[in-house]
Design a protein around this motif. Structure first.
Motif, PDB file in Angstrom:
ATOM      1  N   PHE A  43       8.672   5.170  -3.378  1.00 61.61           N
ATOM      2  CA  PHE A  43       8.224   3.819  -3.744  1.00 61.61           C
ATOM      3  C   PHE A  43       9.075   3.251  -4.869  1.00 61.61           C
ATOM      4  O   PHE A  43       9.488   2.081  -4.846  1.00 61.61           O
ATOM      5  CB  PHE A  43       6.743   3.851  -4.150  1.00 61.61           C
ATOM      6  N   ASP A  44       9.356   4.071  -5.865  1.00 60.94           N
ATOM      7  CA  ASP A  44      10.178   3.635  -6.989  1.00 60.94           C
ATOM      8  C   ASP A  44      11.560   3.205  -6.508  1.00 60.94           C
ATOM      9  O   ASP A  44      12.105   2.180  -6.939  1.00 60.94           O
ATOM     10  CB  ASP A  44      10.287   4.768  -8.012  1.00 60.94           C
ATOM     11  N   GLY A  45      12.156   3.987  -5.596  1.00 64.30           N
ATOM     12  CA  GLY A  45      13.471   3.649  -5.069  1.00 64.30           C
ATOM     13  C   GLY A  45      13.477   2.343  -4.306  1.00 64.30           C
ATOM     14  O   GLY A  45      14.397   1.518  -4.440  1.00 64.30           O
ATOM     15  N   ALA A  46      12.439   2.109  -3.495  1.00 63.18           N
ATOM     16  CA  ALA A  46      12.359   0.850  -2.739  1.00 63.18           C
ATOM     17  C   ALA A  46      12.203  -0.340  -3.670  1.00 63.18           C
ATOM     18  O   ALA A  46      12.811  -1.399  -3.466  1.00 63.18           O
ATOM     19  CB  ALA A  46      11.186   0.926  -1.757  1.00 63.18           C
ATOM     20  N   PHE A 123       7.192  -9.750  -0.438  1.00 66.94           N
ATOM     21  CA  PHE A 123       7.405  -8.368  -0.027  1.00 66.94           C
ATOM     22  C   PHE A 123       6.166  -7.566  -0.422  1.00 66.94           C
ATOM     23  O   PHE A 123       5.752  -7.589  -1.584  1.00 66.94           O
ATOM     24  CB  PHE A 123       8.634  -7.772  -0.707  1.00 66.94           C
ATOM     25  N   VAL A 124       5.597  -6.849   0.531  1.00 67.82           N
ATOM     26  CA  VAL A 124       4.397  -6.048   0.289  1.00 67.82           C
ATOM     27  C   VAL A 124       4.768  -4.571   0.355  1.00 67.82           C
ATOM     28  O   VAL A 124       5.255  -4.090   1.381  1.00 67.82           O
ATOM     29  CB  VAL A 124       3.296  -6.365   1.318  1.00 67.82           C
ATOM     30  N   TYR A 125       4.534  -3.866  -0.735  1.00 58.95           N
ATOM     31  CA  TYR A 125       4.920  -2.464  -0.833  1.00 58.95           C
ATOM     32  C   TYR A 125       3.717  -1.563  -0.562  1.00 58.95           C
ATOM     33  O   TYR A 125       2.713  -1.610  -1.275  1.00 58.95           O
ATOM     34  CB  TYR A 125       5.472  -2.157  -2.231  1.00 58.95           C
ATOM     35  N   GLY A 126       3.820  -0.738   0.478  1.00 60.68           N
ATOM     36  CA  GLY A 126       2.821   0.279   0.731  1.00 60.68           C
ATOM     37  C   GLY A 126       3.073   1.473  -0.168  1.00 60.68           C
ATOM     38  O   GLY A 126       4.230   1.817  -0.462  1.00 60.68           O
ATOM     39  N   THR A 127       2.026   2.130  -0.632  1.00 61.13           N
ATOM     40  CA  THR A 127       2.155   3.235  -1.579  1.00 61.13           C
ATOM     41  C   THR A 127       1.405   4.459  -1.069  1.00 61.13           C
ATOM     42  O   THR A 127       0.858   4.453   0.043  1.00 61.13           O
ATOM     43  CB  THR A 127       1.612   2.816  -2.957  1.00 61.13           C
ATOM     44  N   CYS A 128       1.355   5.481  -1.877  1.00 62.04           N
ATOM     45  CA  CYS A 128       0.700   6.728  -1.463  1.00 62.04           C
ATOM     46  C   CYS A 128      -0.755   6.487  -1.052  1.00 62.04           C
ATOM     47  O   CYS A 128      -1.206   6.941   0.000  1.00 62.04           O
ATOM     48  CB  CYS A 128       0.747   7.742  -2.607  1.00 62.04           C
ATOM     49  N   VAL A 155       6.962  -3.222   3.301  1.00 60.60           N
ATOM     50  CA  VAL A 155       7.908  -2.187   2.852  1.00 60.60           C
ATOM     51  C   VAL A 155       7.122  -0.886   2.764  1.00 60.60           C
ATOM     52  O   VAL A 155       6.403  -0.638   1.795  1.00 60.60           O
ATOM     53  CB  VAL A 155       8.535  -2.539   1.493  1.00 60.60           C
ATOM     54  N   LYS A 156       7.249  -0.058   3.785  1.00 59.63           N
ATOM     55  CA  LYS A 156       6.474   1.180   3.841  1.00 59.63           C
ATOM     56  C   LYS A 156       7.291   2.301   3.220  1.00 59.63           C
ATOM     57  O   LYS A 156       8.175   2.878   3.855  1.00 59.63           O
ATOM     58  CB  LYS A 156       6.093   1.506   5.275  1.00 59.63           C
ATOM     59  N   SER A 157       6.993   2.586   1.963  1.00 60.87           N
ATOM     60  CA  SER A 157       7.734   3.637   1.245  1.00 60.87           C
ATOM     61  C   SER A 157       6.812   4.357   0.278  1.00 60.87           C
ATOM     62  O   SER A 157       7.009   4.303  -0.935  1.00 60.87           O
ATOM     63  CB  SER A 157       8.908   3.025   0.483  1.00 60.87           C
ATOM     64  N   PRO A 158       5.774   5.031   0.775  1.00 58.22           N
ATOM     65  CA  PRO A 158       4.875   5.742  -0.136  1.00 58.22           C
ATOM     66  C   PRO A 158       5.616   6.819  -0.916  1.00 58.22           C
ATOM     67  O   PRO A 158       6.566   7.426  -0.419  1.00 58.22           O
ATOM     68  CB  PRO A 158       3.838   6.357   0.809  1.00 58.22           C
TER      69      PRO A 158
END
Length: 483
Positions: A43-46, A123-128, A155-158
Motif C-alpha cells: 500500500f505504501d508503495g502504491a 483514486f481509491v486505495y484498498g488496504t489490508c 488501486v488494489k494494493s493491500p
C-alpha cells in the motif's frame, strides 16, 4: 487463490521475467506475498507512486492509521494543483467493519469529495482491512464513476500483498488498466515522450525539462512527478519513453511498449555524462520513430554547451573533493546513478547500499566499483556504525533515518533521499550536489567535534598527582549529581 494473490504473483513474476530478459540471467526468484513487507508495504508503495499526480483526490479506504502513516511521504513538488496534499480517508471503525457498512461509506466519501473539491479524478486505495473483509472496491468505483460522472480508479494494493516495490508496480497496473488510454489527444507530435519513475523530488525535474524544451521535445506525461490526470490518461500517444526508476514502473514501461509501440530505455539524470547520455538516447529513439535527423545535431550542440558550462562551475569543487571518500547508504536507482555522478568529480566510493536495487542496478554498480565487497544490503544501525568507524569515509550520503548513525560516528552527512531539500538532477543539479557535499565536508564543526574535549586534554597534560586529584574531584561531583 484469491484475486489479490493472483495479481501479486503475476506482477512479481512479470517483473522477474523482465529483469531476466534484460540482464540475461538464467533464473530469478519471485517474491511471495507478505514475505518482504518490512521497510514499507505494498500500500505504501502504491501511494508513493500515485500521490504526486497533483489534481487527483487520493482516498484511502481504511481505518485512519493507514492514511496517517502514508500522507505526504515524499518531497515531490507541484507547479500548480495542491489537491494531492489533502488527506482523504473513509476512516473505517470497528462497527462499520463488523456490520458490513464500509462499502456504503466509501460511496458516500466519493460523493462528498466530488461535490466539495471537484477533482479531475478520484483514486481509491484498498488496504489490508478492506481486502480481508471482502470489500469490492472495483465495483463501488464503477458505480460511483457512472453515478457522479467522474473517473474513479480502484488501486488494489493491500499491505500484506508484499513489499513497497511490489506496490509500486501494482500502482502501474492500475494506471494501465483504468487510466492510460482513456483520454484521446489530437495534438500528438513526433517529439512527444513520457518520463516514467520520476517523482520531481524538490523540483528536480524542473532542472531537466528546460533542456528538453530547448530541443523541442515535449514531455506529454511525467509519471508521477508534477503530473495531471489528463496527461497520464493520454500518455499512450507519446513516441518514446525514458524510465528513471526501473524498480517502480518497469512493468508499465514494458506493457506500454507492447500495446502502443512506445520504445523505452532506462537512464539517469544524475551526473554530467549520465544526463548527456539520457538526452542523447531520447533523441535517438525519437528519430527511429520518425523525427527528423536534425534533432540529433541539436542535441549534440546543446550537450556541448551545457557540459562546458557545468564543468566550469564544477572545477572549484573538484579540486576540493577529489580523493574524498564517500559512503552511500541508499538504494534503488540511486545506488548506481549517484555513484556514477560522484566518481565523475573524483570522489572515492568506499561502499554503497543495494537495498531495493534490481539485478540490473547491481550489475551496473559492479562495473563501476570493480569490488563486490563495496556492495551491501540493508544493515542494522549498529553494523553501519561499525562500518563507518572502520572505513572512515569523509562523508555519508543517505536518507534521514540513518543520519544519526553518521553523527554518532562524527562523520558529515548529506540527505539524498526523498526528504531532501535540494534538487540534484541535470547539469545544474550536479553542481548543487557538489556544492552541498563540499559545504558538509569542510564545515569547521567536524574538526572541533573530533578534537578531544578540553577536560580530557587537561587530564592528559596534567602531572600524575594533579591527574589523581582531578579524577577524585570528578568522581565526588558525580556522586553529588553534578554530572
Amino acid at each position: 487463490m484469491s484475486s489479490i494473490e493472483t495479481r501479486t504473483r503475476h506482477v512479481s513474476g512479470e517483473h522477474s521475467a523482465e529483469i531476466c530478459r534484460r540482464t540475461k540471467i538464467k533464473a530469478c526468484h519471485n517474491a511471495s506475498p507478505g514475505s518482504a513487507a518490512g521497510g514499507g508495504c505494498a500500500f505504501d508503495g502504491a501511494k508513493v507512486v500515485l500521490q504526486p499526480i497533483t489534481d487527483v483526490a487520493h482516498l484511502v479506504h481504511a481505518p485512519l492509521a493507514c492514511e496517517g502513516n502514508s500522507w505526504d511521504n515524499r518531497g515531490a513538488a507541484s507547479s500548480g494543483p495542491v489537491l494531492w496534499r489533502t488527506s482523504f480517508t473513509t476512516d473505517l471503525t470497528e462497527l462499520e467493519i463488523v456490520t458490513g457498512d464500509s462499502e456504503r461509506k466509501l460511496l458516500k466519501a466519493i460523493r462528498e469529495i466530488k461535490e466539495g473539491y471537484a477533482p479531475a479524478a478520484i483514486f481509491v486505495y484498498g488496504t489490508c482491512v478492506t481486502e480481508l473483509i471482502g470489500d469490492d472496491i472495483a465495483a463501488v468505483c464503477r458505480h460511483a464513476a457512472q453515478k457522479f460522472a467522474i473517473p474513479v480508479v480502484p488501486v488494489k494494493s493491500p499491505g500484506f500483498g508484499g513489499s513497497k516495490n511490489l506496490g509500486s508496480r501494482l500502482a502501474g497496473e492500475a494506471l494501465l488498466e483504468h487510466v492510460i488510454g482513456t483520454v484521446g489527444a489530437d495534438d500528438s507530435g513526433p517529439h512527444d515522450i513520457n518520463i516514467l519513475g520520476e517523482f520531481n523530488l524538490s523540483g528536480e525535474f524542473w532542472l531537466v525539462k528546460p533542456l528538453l524544451d530547448r530541443l523541442g521535445i515535449r514531455v506529454r506525461a511525467c509519471i508521477p512527478g508534477d503530473a495531471r490526470y489528463a496527461e497520464v490518461a493520454s500518455a499512450h500517444r507519446s513516441r518514446a519513453a525514458m524510465i528513471v526508476c526501473s524498480t517502480a514502473l518497469i512493468n508499465l514501461a514494458r506493457k506500454m511498449e507492447e500495446r502502443w509501440d512506445i520504445p523505452f530505455f532506462e537512464g539517469s539524470f544524475y551526473g554530467i555524462s549520465s544526463t548527456s547520455e539520457s538526452l542523447r538516447r531520447i533523441a535517438q529513439l525519437l528519430v527511429k520513430k520518425g523525427a527528423g535527423f536534425a534533432l540529433l545535431h541539436h542535441v549534440e550542440a546543446l550537450l556541448a554547451e551545457e557540459e562546458e558550462r557545468a564543468w566550469k562551475k564544477l572545477e572549484v569543487y573538484r579540486r576540493r573533493l577529489e580523493g574524498k571518500r564517500v559512503h552511500l547508504n541508499t538504494g534503488g536507482v540511486k545506488s548506481w546513478s549517484i555513484v556514477h555522478a560522484l566518481i565523475e568529480i573524483g570522489m572515492e566510493i568506499v561502499g554503497t547500499s543495494v537495498r531495493k536495487s534490481t539485478v540490473r542496478d547491481k550489475e551496473r554498480i559492479k562495473l563501476m566499483l570493480k569490488d563486490e565487497n563495496q556492495l551491501h544490503q540493508s544493515m542494522a544501525a549498529s553494523e553501519l556504525y561499525v562500518m563507518l568507524r572502520e572505513h572512515k569515509p569523509d562523508i555519508m550520503l543517505s536518507g534521514g533515518r540513518t543520519q544519526f548513525v553518521a553523527l554518532e560516528a562524527k562523520i558529515p552527512w548529506l540527505d539524498v533521499n526523498q526528504e531532501r531539500q535540494h534538487a540534484y538532477a541535470g547539469y545544474e543539479g550536479m553542481v548543487e550536489l557538489a556544492r552541498q557535499i563540499d559545504l558538509a565536508i569542510h564545515n569547521p564543526v567536524w574538526a572541533q567535534l573530533r578534537d578531544p574535549a578540553p577536560w580530557k586534554q587537561f587530564v592528559t597534560a596534567a602531572k600524575p598527582a594533579e591527574r589523581t586529584a582531578f579524577i577524585s574531584t570528578s568522581a565526588f561531583e558525580a556522586t553529588r549529581g553534578f554530572h
